[in-house]
Design a protein around this motif. Structure first.
Motif, PDB file in Angstrom:
ATOM      1  N   TYR A   1       5.014  15.938  -5.722  1.00  0.00           N
ATOM      2  CA  TYR A   1       3.274  16.269  -6.384  1.00  0.00           C
ATOM      3  C   TYR A   1       3.520  17.560  -7.623  1.00  0.00           C
ATOM      4  O   TYR A   1       4.898  17.806  -8.061  1.00  0.00           O
ATOM      5  CB  TYR A   1       3.059  16.951  -5.265  1.00  0.00           C
ATOM      6  N   LEU A   2       2.708  17.532  -8.224  1.00  0.00           N
ATOM      7  CA  LEU A   2       2.773  18.805  -9.319  1.00  0.00           C
ATOM      8  C   LEU A   2       1.410  19.948  -9.016  1.00  0.00           C
ATOM      9  O   LEU A   2       0.815  19.864  -8.199  1.00  0.00           O
ATOM     10  CB  LEU A   2       2.029  17.559 -10.667  1.00  0.00           C
ATOM     11  N   ASN A   3       2.658  21.264  -9.732  1.00  0.00           N
ATOM     12  CA  ASN A   3       1.957  22.290  -9.177  1.00  0.00           C
ATOM     13  C   ASN A   3       1.909  23.052 -10.248  1.00  0.00           C
ATOM     14  O   ASN A   3       2.208  23.519 -11.227  1.00  0.00           O
ATOM     15  CB  ASN A   3       3.197  23.055  -8.048  1.00  0.00           C
ATOM     16  N   GLY A   4       0.688  23.069 -10.570  1.00  0.00           N
ATOM     17  CA  GLY A   4      -0.398  23.941 -11.561  1.00  0.00           C
ATOM     18  C   GLY A   4      -0.171  25.844 -11.404  1.00  0.00           C
ATOM     19  O   GLY A   4      -0.815  26.222 -12.144  1.00  0.00           O
ATOM     20  N   GLY A   5       0.150  26.369 -10.863  1.00  0.00           N
ATOM     21  CA  GLY A   5       0.685  27.272 -10.723  1.00  0.00           C
ATOM     22  C   GLY A   5       1.667  28.024 -11.025  1.00  0.00           C
ATOM     23  O   GLY A   5       3.380  28.266 -10.893  1.00  0.00           O
ATOM     24  N   GLY A   6       1.582  29.065 -12.479  1.00  0.00           N
ATOM     25  CA  GLY A   6       2.181  29.590 -13.006  1.00  0.00           C
ATOM     26  C   GLY A   6       3.753  29.573 -13.826  1.00  0.00           C
ATOM     27  O   GLY A   6       4.016  28.123 -13.957  1.00  0.00           O
ATOM     28  N   PRO A   7       4.513  29.583 -13.179  1.00  0.00           N
ATOM     29  CA  PRO A   7       6.713  29.048 -13.354  1.00  0.00           C
ATOM     30  C   PRO A   7       6.094  28.127 -13.185  1.00  0.00           C
ATOM     31  O   PRO A   7       7.305  27.010 -12.807  1.00  0.00           O
ATOM     32  CB  PRO A   7       7.142  30.271 -13.392  1.00  0.00           C
ATOM     33  N   ALA A   8       5.514  27.560 -11.516  1.00  0.00           N
ATOM     34  CA  ALA A   8       5.528  26.568 -11.026  1.00  0.00           C
ATOM     35  C   ALA A   8       5.628  25.198 -12.312  1.00  0.00           C
ATOM     36  O   ALA A   8       5.986  23.847 -11.584  1.00  0.00           O
ATOM     37  CB  ALA A   8       4.848  26.383  -9.901  1.00  0.00           C
ATOM     38  N   GLN A   9       4.637  25.191 -12.868  1.00  0.00           N
ATOM     39  CA  GLN A   9       4.442  24.379 -13.464  1.00  0.00           C
ATOM     40  C   GLN A   9       5.539  23.633 -13.752  1.00  0.00           C
ATOM     41  O   GLN A   9       5.415  22.460 -14.765  1.00  0.00           O
ATOM     42  CB  GLN A   9       3.712  24.932 -14.713  1.00  0.00           C
ATOM     43  N   ASN A  10       6.569  24.078 -14.598  1.00  0.00           N
ATOM     44  CA  ASN A  10       7.935  23.192 -15.067  1.00  0.00           C
ATOM     45  C   ASN A  10       8.840  23.155 -14.160  1.00  0.00           C
ATOM     46  O   ASN A  10      10.261  22.548 -14.220  1.00  0.00           O
ATOM     47  CB  ASN A  10       8.202  23.892 -15.937  1.00  0.00           C
ATOM     48  N   ASN A  11       8.921  23.145 -12.877  1.00  0.00           N
ATOM     49  CA  ASN A  11       9.224  22.797 -11.556  1.00  0.00           C
ATOM     50  C   ASN A  11       9.130  21.217 -11.213  1.00  0.00           C
ATOM     51  O   ASN A  11       8.165  21.327 -11.036  1.00  0.00           O
ATOM     52  CB  ASN A  11       9.178  23.611 -10.582  1.00  0.00           C
ATOM     53  N   ASN A  12      10.298  20.378 -11.124  1.00  0.00           N
ATOM     54  CA  ASN A  12      10.468  19.423 -10.169  1.00  0.00           C
ATOM     55  C   ASN A  12       9.815  19.529  -8.966  1.00  0.00           C
ATOM     56  O   ASN A  12      10.601  20.074  -8.383  1.00  0.00           O
ATOM     57  CB  ASN A  12      11.126  18.568 -10.686  1.00  0.00           C
ATOM     58  N   TYR A  13       8.620  18.316  -7.782  1.00  0.00           N
ATOM     59  CA  TYR A  13       8.861  18.196  -6.890  1.00  0.00           C
ATOM     60  C   TYR A  13       8.955  16.773  -6.071  1.00  0.00           C
ATOM     61  O   TYR A  13       8.366  16.644  -5.248  1.00  0.00           O
ATOM     62  CB  TYR A  13       7.451  19.016  -6.184  1.00  0.00           C
ATOM     63  N   GLY A  14      10.211  15.995  -6.824  1.00  0.00           N
ATOM     64  CA  GLY A  14       9.932  14.554  -6.611  1.00  0.00           C
ATOM     65  C   GLY A  14      10.723  14.488  -5.716  1.00  0.00           C
ATOM     66  O   GLY A  14      10.792  13.658  -4.557  1.00  0.00           O
ATOM     67  N   ASP A  15      11.522  15.568  -4.570  1.00  0.00           N
ATOM     68  CA  ASP A  15      12.638  15.336  -4.184  1.00  0.00           C
ATOM     69  C   ASP A  15      12.252  15.608  -2.080  1.00  0.00           C
ATOM     70  O   ASP A  15      12.881  16.358  -1.092  1.00  0.00           O
ATOM     71  CB  ASP A  15      13.759  16.218  -4.424  1.00  0.00           C
ATOM     72  N   ARG A  16      11.237  16.414  -2.425  1.00  0.00           N
ATOM     73  CA  ARG A  16      10.107  17.156  -1.291  1.00  0.00           C
ATOM     74  C   ARG A  16       9.503  16.217  -0.255  1.00  0.00           C
ATOM     75  O   ARG A  16       9.807  15.119   0.615  1.00  0.00           O
ATOM     76  CB  ARG A  16       9.047  17.832  -1.569  1.00  0.00           C
ATOM     77  N   ASP A  17       9.943  16.691   1.556  1.00  0.00           N
ATOM     78  CA  ASP A  17       9.619  15.553   2.185  1.00  0.00           C
ATOM     79  C   ASP A  17       7.407  15.200   2.529  1.00  0.00           C
ATOM     80  O   ASP A  17       7.096  14.903   3.244  1.00  0.00           O
ATOM     81  CB  ASP A  17       9.785  15.928   3.401  1.00  0.00           C
ATOM     82  N   LYS A  18       6.844  15.808   1.288  1.00  0.00           N
ATOM     83  CA  LYS A  18       5.834  15.726   1.590  1.00  0.00           C
ATOM     84  C   LYS A  18       4.788  15.803   0.182  1.00  0.00           C
ATOM     85  O   LYS A  18       6.100  16.220  -1.202  1.00  0.00           O
ATOM     86  CB  LYS A  18       4.839  17.210   1.975  1.00  0.00           C
ATOM     87  N   ILE A  19       4.626  14.736   0.033  1.00  0.00           N
ATOM     88  CA  ILE A  19       2.994  15.773  -1.066  1.00  0.00           C
ATOM     89  C   ILE A  19       1.567  16.323  -0.909  1.00  0.00           C
ATOM     90  O   ILE A  19       1.176  16.623   0.283  1.00  0.00           O
ATOM     91  CB  ILE A  19       2.762  14.539  -1.707  1.00  0.00           C
ATOM     92  N   GLN A  20       1.299  17.182  -2.101  1.00  0.00           N
ATOM     93  CA  GLN A  20       0.320  17.970  -2.006  1.00  0.00           C
ATOM     94  C   GLN A  20      -1.091  18.165  -2.274  1.00  0.00           C
ATOM     95  O   GLN A  20      -0.321  17.429  -4.140  1.00  0.00           O
ATOM     96  CB  GLN A  20       0.878  19.237  -2.166  1.00  0.00           C
ATOM     97  N   ILE A  21      -2.111  18.189  -2.104  1.00  0.00           N
ATOM     98  CA  ILE A  21      -3.366  18.164  -2.561  1.00  0.00           C
ATOM     99  C   ILE A  21      -3.890  19.801  -2.734  1.00  0.00           C
ATOM    100  O   ILE A  21      -3.927  20.036  -1.489  1.00  0.00           O
ATOM    101  CB  ILE A  21      -4.392  17.376  -2.716  1.00  0.00           C
TER     102      ILE A  21
ATOM    103  N   GLY B   1      -7.286  27.714  -7.181  1.00  0.00           N
ATOM    104  CA  GLY B   1      -6.093  28.818  -7.369  1.00  0.00           C
ATOM    105  C   GLY B   1      -4.436  28.024  -8.337  1.00  0.00           C
ATOM    106  O   GLY B   1      -5.126  27.595  -9.239  1.00  0.00           O
ATOM    107  N   ALA B   2      -4.226  27.466  -7.515  1.00  0.00           N
ATOM    108  CA  ALA B   2      -2.568  27.154  -8.872  1.00  0.00           C
ATOM    109  C   ALA B   2      -3.121  26.010  -7.802  1.00  0.00           C
ATOM    110  O   ALA B   2      -2.146  24.580  -6.815  1.00  0.00           O
ATOM    111  CB  ALA B   2      -1.721  27.362  -7.882  1.00  0.00           C
ATOM    112  N   PRO B   3      -3.261  24.812  -8.950  1.00  0.00           N
ATOM    113  CA  PRO B   3      -3.988  23.479  -8.488  1.00  0.00           C
ATOM    114  C   PRO B   3      -3.052  22.385  -8.328  1.00  0.00           C
ATOM    115  O   PRO B   3      -1.962  22.445  -8.441  1.00  0.00           O
ATOM    116  CB  PRO B   3      -5.206  22.799  -9.269  1.00  0.00           C
ATOM    117  N   ARG B   4      -2.949  21.542  -7.474  1.00  0.00           N
ATOM    118  CA  ARG B   4      -1.863  20.425  -6.961  1.00  0.00           C
ATOM    119  C   ARG B   4      -2.114  19.337  -7.110  1.00  0.00           C
ATOM    120  O   ARG B   4      -2.742  18.636  -6.475  1.00  0.00           O
ATOM    121  CB  ARG B   4      -1.434  20.788  -5.777  1.00  0.00           C
ATOM    122  N   HIS B   5      -1.358  18.253  -7.807  1.00  0.00           N
ATOM    123  CA  HIS B   5      -1.684  16.945  -8.109  1.00  0.00           C
ATOM    124  C   HIS B   5      -0.845  16.097  -7.137  1.00  0.00           C
ATOM    125  O   HIS B   5       0.534  16.986  -7.288  1.00  0.00           O
ATOM    126  CB  HIS B   5      -1.742  16.239  -8.846  1.00  0.00           C
ATOM    127  N   SER B   6      -0.728  15.051  -6.921  1.00  0.00           N
ATOM    128  CA  SER B   6       0.407  13.627  -6.367  1.00  0.00           C
ATOM    129  C   SER B   6       0.639  12.501  -6.828  1.00  0.00           C
ATOM    130  O   SER B   6      -0.670  11.682  -6.926  1.00  0.00           O
ATOM    131  CB  SER B   6       0.073  13.169  -4.799  1.00  0.00           C
TER     132      SER B   6
END
Length: 221
Positions: free
Chosen positions: A36-56, A60-65
């Motif tokens: 999932y991709l996190n559009g919230g501030g500094p989190a925009q440059n964080n990777n979340y490919g190793d998490r046990d969930k994907i998010q929508i 606010g801070a939008p999220r795409h998967s």
């Protein structure tokens, strides 16, 4: 001898007739990559490919998967495709989640809101998406369970024979509520999967059984 030849002829004829109207087959393809991709501030440059969930998330801070399925191993023409995802937490409000094609390549452990692979930026931050393949509908008061959406099979067939960047899950209506689905890192058998329907080519079956019939005939001489 004549009876043997007759039975073989009937066998081969039956296979040819059956092969000319091949029955569709169904197989499930489990995701190879998701993030999932996190559009919230500094989190925009964080990777979340190793998490046990994907998010929508829409506001606010939008999220795409993003989800990728390798369908190159499907041997013949794909005529149907359904996406299945498992809701990790119960929902209150109904949601219509768009399922677009992803238009650019990405890597599971490199992708961020801004970058496709940790090096090259998306043309559009938050993921570059193409046409919609379908809409995943979550009803009001959705329980933890599997939910599915029928996808444009012609797109999935195109993945089989050509470029495949996977699909996205987006929900951009401004609501700040977060929807959680299980990812492939969840080891409870709840990974997203694609249920594919395809039609085998009849020619290969005819050749195999014709060869078998010839072998039987030689052995009975």
């Amino acid at each position: 001898m004549r009876a043997c030849k007759l039975s073989i002829a009937v066998l081969v004829t039956s296979v040819i007739l059956a092969g000319s109207a091949s029955a569709a087959l169904v197989t499930d393809v489990v995701t190879d990559s998701d993030a999932y991709l996190n559009g919230g501030g500094p989190a925009q440059n964080n990777n979340y490919g190793d998490r046990d969930k994907i998010q929508i998330r829409g506001g606010g801070a939008p999220r795409h998967s993003l989800i990728f399925f390798d369908v190159s191993g499907i041997p013949d023409t794909i005529i149907g495709a359904e996406l299945y995802v498992h809701l990790q937490q119960a929902e209150v409000a109904a949601k219509n989640i768009d399922v677009p094609q992803v238009a650019e390549s990405w890597t599971e452990l490199g992708v961020t809101w801004n970058s496709r692979d940790g090096v090259t930026n998306w043309t559009t931050p938050g993921g570059t998406f193409g046409a919609s393949m379908g809409t995943l509908v979550l009803p009001a008061n959705a329980a933890v369970d599997w939910y599915s959406v029928t996808l444009d099979a012609s797109v999935v067939e195109g993945w089989r024979t050509g470029v495949n960047n996977g699909l996205g899950l987006t929900w951009d209506d401004g609501d700040s509520d977060i929807t959680f689905f299980d990812s492939r890192e969840n080891l409870s058998g709840l990974s997203p999967f694609l249920r594919v329907t395809y039609v085998p080519e009849p020619g290969a079956l005819v050749l195999v059984v014709t060869g078998l019939a010839a072998l039987i005939a030689r052995k009975r001489r």
